[in-house]
Scaffold this active site. Structure first.
Site, PDB file in Angstrom:
ATOM      1  N   LYS A 177      -2.202  -1.566  -3.777  1.00  0.00           N
ATOM      2  CA  LYS A 177      -3.075  -0.392  -3.717  1.00  0.00           C
ATOM      3  C   LYS A 177      -2.257   0.877  -3.781  1.00  0.00           C
ATOM      4  O   LYS A 177      -1.262   0.971  -3.051  1.00  0.00           O
ATOM      5  CB  LYS A 177      -3.833  -0.450  -2.388  1.00  0.00           C
ATOM      6  CG  LYS A 177      -4.761   0.703  -2.153  1.00  0.00           C
ATOM      7  CD  LYS A 177      -5.392   0.544  -0.802  1.00  0.00           C
ATOM      8  CE  LYS A 177      -6.226   1.769  -0.510  1.00  0.00           C
ATOM      9  NZ  LYS A 177      -6.786   1.727   0.817  1.00  0.00           N
ATOM     10  N   LYS A 223       0.864  -1.191   0.000  1.00  0.00           N
ATOM     11  CA  LYS A 223       0.000   0.000   0.000  1.00  0.00           C
ATOM     12  C   LYS A 223       0.894   1.231   0.000  1.00  0.00           C
ATOM     13  O   LYS A 223       1.711   1.423   0.912  1.00  0.00           O
ATOM     14  CB  LYS A 223      -0.902  -0.020   1.231  1.00  0.00           C
ATOM     15  CG  LYS A 223      -1.812   1.208   1.306  1.00  0.00           C
ATOM     16  CD  LYS A 223      -2.797   1.110   2.450  1.00  0.00           C
ATOM     17  CE  LYS A 223      -3.672   2.354   2.518  1.00  0.00           C
ATOM     18  NZ  LYS A 223      -4.610   2.311   3.657  1.00  0.00           N
TER      19      LYS A 223
HETATM   20  C1  PBG Z   1      -7.095   3.354   5.482  1.00  0.00           C
HETATM   21  C2  PBG Z   1      -7.564   3.308   4.084  1.00  0.00           C
HETATM   22  C3  PBG Z   1      -7.447   4.297   3.112  1.00  0.00           C
HETATM   23  C4  PBG Z   1      -8.061   3.809   1.968  1.00  0.00           C
HETATM   24  C5  PBG Z   1      -8.555   2.553   2.272  1.00  0.00           C
HETATM   25  N1  PBG Z   1      -8.203   2.248   3.571  1.00  0.00           N
HETATM   26  C6  PBG Z   1      -6.949   5.680   3.194  1.00  0.00           C
HETATM   27  C7  PBG Z   1      -5.563   5.959   3.547  1.00  0.00           C
HETATM   28  O1  PBG Z   1      -4.693   5.096   3.651  1.00  0.00           O
HETATM   29  O2  PBG Z   1      -5.349   7.143   3.764  1.00  0.00           O
HETATM   30  C8  PBG Z   1      -8.176   4.540   0.682  1.00  0.00           C
HETATM   31  C9  PBG Z   1      -9.159   3.989  -0.279  1.00  0.00           C
HETATM   32  C10 PBG Z   1      -9.471   4.895  -1.399  1.00  0.00           C
HETATM   33  O3  PBG Z   1      -8.842   5.936  -1.615  1.00  0.00           O
HETATM   34  O4  PBG Z   1     -10.398   4.547  -2.147  1.00  0.00           O
HETATM   35  N2  PBG Z   1      -7.982   2.721   6.358  1.00  0.00           N
END
Ligand code: PBG
Length: 336
Positions: A254, A202
């Site tokens: 991601k 991520k």
């Molecule tokens: C954190 C989380 C995020 C997203 C999913 N889970 C945000 C982040 O890491 O700031 C982002 C998902 C998206 O942008 O569609 N719990």
């Protein structure tokens, strides 16, 4: 002048593009409704669904509108949801994340009761929606996210959500050791059958912008001390390998669309299902461009979904899941 060689002239890749039927016969990639996962937002204290301005077409559900939304997911042929909750009250420790009466536990219970036999009920395990500072964990006195204290909180949250009836926990916090620690906590608490989807690679992406609106995030600054640096590709394989060693059942890359190279690399090394998340910014860019007449909305979304499959993802988590699964279930991918 030299004559073109007979053989060379007859090598014509265009033959395989000549008709819809021929193109379908030779298409290398396919997409089925079952491969899409639907993220859903549930907001504490709402009476009715509330649109999210930065994510056109996506809403924050109330607990009472959730069962209807789950029914739509079932009808579309999608097999899984990933629940995100927005609490009314936040604190420095994100305590409501693991409270049995907190909004995420309640949303999971409602989902498990109403759709648990037909859907995989996934729930996000992270503190960012629950902390007053918006970080994904608890802070040390100098303001850094404390890895090991945060992992303890994730263990507690995971067990709470398993108790509430979750089938699949989405570990999205990017703390070191979180997968192994959560696996142990689940096993020790009698939840050996609850699966882990690790957000293994991520990135600290700017494409999460609209999501932060959707969860009303108070975050100032960024997450670069725990989420990955987007200059790195090889490091994703290290993160993915560590999560698989620690017991991840599914791993995720991601964002998806700007990280197709990472998806491709991952697909070549993993022996577990690989997921990719088309994140909020990737979604809204296309929606807004289409709204302004710059892109053909549907065609561009098909192209995007197939691009992520072509790169090597088995599962795609996307805000388009229900709409496009319905198209797939009722007529399939349009050939023209
Ligand atoms: C954190 C989380 C995020 C997203 C999913 N889970 C945000 C982040 O890491 O700031 C982002 C998902 C998206 O942008 O569609 N719990």
């Amino acid at each position: 002048m030299m004559k073109p060689q007979e053989g060379a002239v007859s090598l014509r890749p265009r033959r395989l593009r000549s008709t819809n039927a021929m193109r379908s016969l030779v298409a290398e990639t396919s997409l089925e409704a079952r491969q899409l996962m639907a993220p859903l937002f549930v907001r504490e204290g709402l009476e009715a669904p509330r649109p999210i301005d930065s994510l056109p077409g996506v809403v924050q559900h109330s607990l009472s509108s959730l069962p209807g939304a789950l029914q739509e997911v079932i009808d579309s042929g999608v097999k899984s949801v990933m629940l995100f909750a927005v609490p009314e009250v936040r604190d420095a420790l994100g305590s409501m994340a693991s409270h049995p009466e907190g909004i995420i536990s309640r949303a999971v219970s409602v989902a498990a009761e109403t759709a648990g036999s037909e859907l995989v009920i996934g729930a996000d395990v992270c503190l960012d929606e629950f902390t007053s500072h918006g970080h994904c964990g608890v802070l040390t006195s100098d303001g850094d996210v404390d890895n090991d204290q945060t992992v303890l909180a994730y263990q507690e949250m995971s067990v709470a959500l398993a108790k509430a009836g979750a089938d699949l926990l989405g570990l999205s916090g990017m703390m070191d050791g979180q997968v192994g620690a959560v696996r142990h906590a689940l096993d020790d608490s009698g939840f050996k059958g609850v699966s882990i989807l690790a957000y293994a690679a991520k990135y600290a992406s700017n494409f999460y912008g609209p999501f932060r609106d959707a969860v009303e995030s108070p975050l100032e600054g960024n997450r670069k001390k725990y989420q990955m640096d987007w200059r790195n590709r090889r490091e994703a394989l290290r993160e993915i390998s560590l999560d698989i060693e620690q017991g991840a059942d599914i791993v995720m890359v991601k964002p998806a669309v700007s990280y197709l190279d990472v998806i491709r690399d991952a697909s070549q090394i993993v022996d577990v299902p690989l997921a990719a998340y088309i994140v909020s910014g990737e979604y809204s860019m296309i929606e807004l461009a289409a709204k302004h007449g710059l892109l053909d909305r549907e065609a561009t979304i098909w192209e995007t979904l197939f691009a992520v499959r072509r790169a090597g993802a088995d599962i795609i988590c996307t805000y388009w899941a229900v709409e496009f699964a319905t198209k797939l279930s009722t007529g399939g991918f349009p050939l023209d």
